[in-house]
Scaffold this active site. Structure first.
Site, PDB file in Angstrom:
ATOM      1  N   ASP A 281      33.212  33.554  29.885  1.00 47.75           N
ATOM      2  CA  ASP A 281      33.631  34.100  31.173  1.00 47.75           C
ATOM      3  C   ASP A 281      33.247  33.174  32.334  1.00 47.75           C
ATOM      4  O   ASP A 281      32.093  32.733  32.408  1.00 47.75           O
ATOM      5  CB  ASP A 281      32.920  35.460  31.331  1.00 47.75           C
ATOM      6  CG  ASP A 281      33.517  36.322  32.409  1.00 47.75           C
ATOM      7  OD1 ASP A 281      34.673  36.733  32.267  1.00 47.75           O
ATOM      8  OD2 ASP A 281      32.812  36.581  33.406  1.00 47.75           O
TER       9      ASP A 281
ATOM     10  N   ASP B 214      33.336  37.639  23.643  1.00 47.44           N
ATOM     11  CA  ASP B 214      33.290  37.258  25.049  1.00 47.44           C
ATOM     12  C   ASP B 214      31.837  36.967  25.409  1.00 47.44           C
ATOM     13  O   ASP B 214      30.945  37.744  25.068  1.00 47.44           O
ATOM     14  CB  ASP B 214      33.812  38.430  25.889  1.00 47.44           C
ATOM     15  CG  ASP B 214      34.701  37.971  27.020  1.00 47.44           C
ATOM     16  OD1 ASP B 214      34.238  37.124  27.806  1.00 47.44           O
ATOM     17  OD2 ASP B 214      35.839  38.449  27.119  1.00 47.44           O
TER      18      ASP B 214
ATOM     19  N   HIS C  65      43.753  40.448  30.256  1.00 42.81           N
ATOM     20  CA  HIS C  65      43.334  41.709  30.888  1.00 42.81           C
ATOM     21  C   HIS C  65      43.180  41.601  32.411  1.00 42.81           C
ATOM     22  O   HIS C  65      42.922  42.597  33.071  1.00 42.81           O
ATOM     23  CB  HIS C  65      42.017  42.155  30.264  1.00 42.81           C
ATOM     24  CG  HIS C  65      40.901  41.201  30.570  1.00 42.81           C
ATOM     25  ND1 HIS C  65      40.864  39.909  30.077  1.00 42.81           N
ATOM     26  CD2 HIS C  65      39.818  41.321  31.355  1.00 42.81           C
ATOM     27  CE1 HIS C  65      39.798  39.297  30.536  1.00 42.81           C
ATOM     28  NE2 HIS C  65      39.142  40.123  31.312  1.00 42.81           N
ATOM     29  N   ASP C  66      43.294  40.391  32.958  1.00 44.85           N
ATOM     30  CA  ASP C  66      43.185  40.212  34.409  1.00 44.85           C
ATOM     31  C   ASP C  66      44.533  39.979  35.065  1.00 44.85           C
ATOM     32  O   ASP C  66      44.622  39.887  36.290  1.00 44.85           O
ATOM     33  CB  ASP C  66      42.302  38.987  34.733  1.00 44.85           C
ATOM     34  CG  ASP C  66      40.865  39.186  34.328  1.00 44.85           C
ATOM     35  OD1 ASP C  66      40.395  40.339  34.328  1.00 44.85           O
ATOM     36  OD2 ASP C  66      40.196  38.176  34.019  1.00 44.85           O
TER      37      ASP C  66
ATOM     38  N   GLU D 297      36.668  30.059  30.318  1.00 47.01           N
ATOM     39  CA  GLU D 297      37.510  30.498  31.431  1.00 47.01           C
ATOM     40  C   GLU D 297      37.084  29.698  32.652  1.00 47.01           C
ATOM     41  O   GLU D 297      35.925  29.777  33.069  1.00 47.01           O
ATOM     42  CB  GLU D 297      37.316  31.997  31.673  1.00 47.01           C
ATOM     43  CG  GLU D 297      38.312  32.532  32.681  1.00 47.01           C
ATOM     44  CD  GLU D 297      37.863  33.823  33.363  1.00 47.01           C
ATOM     45  OE1 GLU D 297      38.730  34.572  33.823  1.00 47.01           O
ATOM     46  OE2 GLU D 297      36.648  34.067  33.462  1.00 47.01           O
TER      47      GLU D 297
HETATM   48  C1  NOJ Z   1      36.577  37.120  34.435  1.00 49.79           C
HETATM   49  C2  NOJ Z   1      36.948  38.286  33.579  1.00 49.79           C
HETATM   50  O1  NOJ Z   1      38.074  37.970  32.818  1.00 49.79           O
HETATM   51  C3  NOJ Z   1      37.171  39.450  34.507  1.00 49.79           C
HETATM   52  O2  NOJ Z   1      37.739  40.561  33.858  1.00 49.79           O
HETATM   53  C4  NOJ Z   1      35.858  39.799  35.137  1.00 49.79           C
HETATM   54  O3  NOJ Z   1      36.058  40.787  36.120  1.00 49.79           O
HETATM   55  C5  NOJ Z   1      35.196  38.591  35.804  1.00 49.79           C
HETATM   56  N1  NOJ Z   1      35.318  37.399  35.044  1.00 49.79           N
HETATM   57  C6  NOJ Z   1      33.745  38.844  36.033  1.00 49.79           C
HETATM   58  O4  NOJ Z   1      33.057  38.856  34.810  1.00 49.79           O
END
Ligand code: NOJ
Length: 558
Positions: free
Chosen positions: A199, A98, A326-327, A253
């Site tokens: 990210d 990541d 994970h989000d 992302e």
């Molecule tokens: C996206 C990540 O997937 C998430 O888990 C994170 O809180 C935010 N970006 C900030 O880095």
């Protein structure tokens, strides 16, 4: 059609904090990941995306990095990491790290220096502005509630943080910052890692000093002025300086990006990234309260979104395929049925995603059909986004406590972060200590151990799907075409390559649903590649699909 190893791969995301604890401190760690490698080999995946393992004060579980070249103490040491890389490579599994470079932790050395004085060497590594009449410089809102600006007493200015106030945004306009990031990336790549998941990379360039909202192609309601042109300029520079020098894969992302804009990130001629994560399908049903609204799933919308991405990226891009990470909440709870038809719907969803064109991502536990969790008390939740949102909505009276807990049960990020369920022993075999977040009480019935040798398990269904991708080229490279566009219950599509057609049918309903094969589909040989019920192959013109039934046929026209 240009063939690439990352187009033929299946990626498994590990959230190390929740995967496997090797030393009994209740927190997953790198040695735990090493212990899990044989399990992953058995599943058949060939790339791991490892969520952040860098040194971090863990305000956002590692997405707040205080040292990019060190490993978080709870996770182990750099020697552990090197061993993980070696052990993974030994099993033909690649490791993608990541890359969190929109922001650093406020405990990063750069930020500690930056906040000291206006003329500090590191001042311009971050985004500092004066307030306006005692208020923040503008009305941007953080993704984690409240203003995106934090006042800092020492120099009486504000710094920007799109996420928590302990995640200060880096200033990408500063060439020195870019150089630091590129050097750090090379440092990891030279160690032998196989790529990066980047990210919130669509958000690195911001137009802060423009009062009017610009016509941004990256649409974010809380931060309206993302500068598209400069995002691409930075990524092209990164590609030139770093990425192009290695045989790696990259996935960005990119919240707020639509398919047309996506082509600017991943287009073959763009020299930026290989893939992006789009957000449209996971935002279905979001209302004025964003994810905390009522959010009803609608299959028609889902089909439209997925098909639009398939069609647009057919012209020179590549899709990443995911339903969970994970989000996001657990996919079986969100898009399927996590009670009566948990196994059927978990397998159906996997079929739907894995047979599309693109690279599939499996989030840890998804391959077991792990579900959302409902903790009674907010005290059992750990996620900063969830806790801040609860305060914001409940304290302002916008939602009652009960309404907010319901919203958290549906969409909170901790749904995905409860420990991986290895077996039915205490704490699901995740730890011998006290887990940092409670395990989902359903671990007694849903766990890896009980599924490995059960031919009909969700795990073995994923294993078969992954195996099929290795065997049939059409799964990676066939052209996608939606059929039965208006059907409210069935998602059916074709993939075409040479004289072969893959026919994929997925019933998203808990009722039987009638499938009728469109007349223009020609074939003289057919074979069932996979299905989640016992299938009689003879009838394919008219099928009464059972609840959450999925079937994939290979049709050959000679
Ligand atoms: C996206 C990540 O997937 C998430 O888990 C994170 O809180 C935010 N970006 C900030 O880095």
């Amino acid at each position: 059609m240009s063939k690439k190893w990352w187009k033929e791969s299946v990626i498994y995301q590990i959230y190390p904090r929740s995967f496997k604890d090797s030393n009994g401190d209740g927190i997953g760690d790198i040695k735990g990941v090493i212990q899990g490698l044989d399990y992953l080999k058995r599943l058949g995946i060939n790339i791991i995306w490892l969520s952040p393992v860098y040194e971090s004060p863990n305000d956002d579980n590692g997405y707040d990095i205080s040292n990019y070249r060190a490993i978080m103490k709870e996770f182990g040491t750099m020697e552990d990491f090197d061993l993980l890389l070696k052990e993974a490579h030994k099993r033909d599994i690649k490791i993608v790290m990541d890359l969190v470079v929109n922001h650093t932790s406020d405990e990063h050395q750069w930020f500690k220096e930056s906040r000291k004085s206006k003329d500090n060497k590191y001042r311009d590594y971050y985004i500092w502005r004066n307030g306006k009449n005692g208020q923040p410089p503008n009305d941007w809102i953080s993704f984690f509630s409240g203003s995106a600006w934090e006042y800092d007493k020492t120099t009486e200015m504000y710094y920007l943080h799109l996420f928590s106030k302990k995640q200060a945004d880096l200033n990408w306009e500063n060439a020195e910052v870019r150089k630091e990031v590129f050097d750090m990336m090379k440092w990891w790549l030279d160690k032998g890692i196989d790529g990066f998941r980047m990210d919130v990379i669509s958000l690195i360039a911001k137009d802060i000093d423009i009062d009017d909202e610009k016509d941004s192609k990256v649409v974010m309601p809380n931060i309206p002025n993302i500068n598209n042109e400069r995002v691409h300029k930075f990524l092209q520079e990164m590609n030139r300086e770093v990425l192009s020098k290695y045989d790696i894969m990259t996935v960005g992302e990119t919240p707020g990006v639509d398919p047309q804009e996506a082509l600017n990130f991943v287009g073959n001629d763009r020299n930026e990234l290989n893939m992006i994560f789009q957000f449209e399908h996971v935002g279905i049903g979001d209302g004025p309260d964003g994810k905390w609204g009522k959010s009803e799933f609608n299959l028609k919308e889902f089909k439209d979104i997925m098909s639009k991405w398939q069609d647009v990226l057919e012209n020179g891009g590549w899709n990443s395929l995911y339903l969970s990470n994970h989000d996001q909440p657990r996919s079986v709870s969100r898009f399927g049925n996590d009670t009566e038809y948990r196994e059927e719907s978990a397998k159906m969803l996997a079929t739907c995603i894995h047979m599309m064109k693109g690279t599939p991502y499996v989030y840890q536990g998804e391959e077991l059909g792990m579900t959302n969790v409902k903790f009674d008390s907010l005290d059992d939740y750990r996620d900063i986004e969830t806790i801040n949102a609860y305060k914001e909505y409940v304290e302002s009276g916008k939602k009652t406590k009960e309404e907010m807990m319901e919203a958290i049960y549906k969409r909170g990020r901790d749904n995905a972060r409860t420990p991986f369920q290895w077996d039915d022993s205490e704490n699901a075999g995740f730890t011998e200590g006290t887990p940092w977040i409670r395990v989902n009480p359903n671990y007694k019935t849903i766990n890896a151990k009980s599924q490995l040798d059960d031919e009909n398990s969700v795990f073995n269904y994923y294993r078969k799907l992954i195996e099929l991708r290795k065997k049939y080229e059409i799964i990676a490279y066939g052209k996608y075409k939606l059929i039965l566009d208006d059907d409210k219950n069935i998602y059916a599509y074709l993939r075409k390559l040479n004289n072969e057609t893959l026919l994929v049918m997925c019933n998203f309903s808990d009722k039987n649903s009638k499938f009728t094969l469109p007349e223009d589909i020609k074939y003289n040989k057919k074979e069932v590649l996979i299905s989640n019920y016992n299938v009689n192959c003879d009838e394919i013109e008219k099928i009464d699909l059972k609840p959450y039934e999925a079937r994939v046929y290979l049709l050959i026209d000679r």
